[in-house]
Design a protein around this motif. Structure first.
Motif, short mmCIF file in Angstrom:
data_model
loop_
_atom_site.label_atom_id
_atom_site.label_comp_id
_atom_site.label_asym_id
_atom_site.label_seq_id
_atom_site.Cartn_x
_atom_site.Cartn_y
_atom_site.Cartn_z
N ARG A 36 0.82 -1.21 0.00
CA ARG A 36 0.00 0.00 0.00
C ARG A 36 0.85 1.26 0.00
N ASP A 40 1.02 5.58 -4.38
CA ASP A 40 0.21 6.56 -3.67
C ASP A 40 -1.27 6.27 -3.94
N TYR A 41 -1.83 5.31 -3.20
CA TYR A 41 -3.22 4.93 -3.36
C TYR A 41 -4.17 5.80 -2.55
N GLU A 42 -3.70 6.35 -1.48
CA GLU A 42 -4.58 7.03 -0.53
C GLU A 42 -4.84 8.48 -0.95
N ARG A 43 -6.05 8.93 -0.70
CA ARG A 43 -6.40 10.32 -0.99
C ARG A 43 -6.18 11.22 0.21
N ARG A 44 -6.34 10.64 1.39
CA ARG A 44 -6.22 11.44 2.61
C ARG A 44 -4.88 11.17 3.27
N SER A 45 -4.31 12.19 3.84
CA SER A 45 -3.00 12.05 4.47
C SER A 45 -3.06 11.26 5.77
N THR A 47 -4.87 8.59 6.37
CA THR A 47 -4.81 7.15 6.08
C THR A 47 -3.41 6.74 5.66
N SER A 48 -2.71 7.60 4.93
CA SER A 48 -1.32 7.30 4.60
C SER A 48 -0.47 7.21 5.86
#
Length: 83
Positions: A36, A40-45, A47-48
């Protein structure tokens, strides 16, 4: 925690090895083992950030488990009767 920022000198034109840079690069390579985090799959920081924490938790738990296993093996060897 102590943070040391290492800056390049202005007079060097070519590649120079910066001190302790390998620590950061090693940590990034540990993080890139998680699929994951490789993209860069995530839109929100947030969740990253959660996946970074999860990945480092996995790295540290594996390291601790490996260390505990080695300690148990050493204790068994010390307790084993010698012939």
């Amino acid at each position: 925690m102590r943070l040391d920022i290492v800056r390049r000198s202005n007079d060097s034109r070519w590649f120079t090895i910066l001190p302790r840079r390998w620590v950061v690069e090693r940590t990034f390579s540990w993080l890139m083992r998680s699929w994951r985090l490789a993209r860069d799959y995530e839109r929100r920081s947030d969740t990253s950030e959660a996946f970074v924490l999860w990945s480092m938790t996995m790295v540290m738990s594996r390291r601790l488990a490996r260390h505990a296993t080695r300690r148990q093996q050493q204790q068994r060897r010390n307790l084993a009767p010698t012939a």
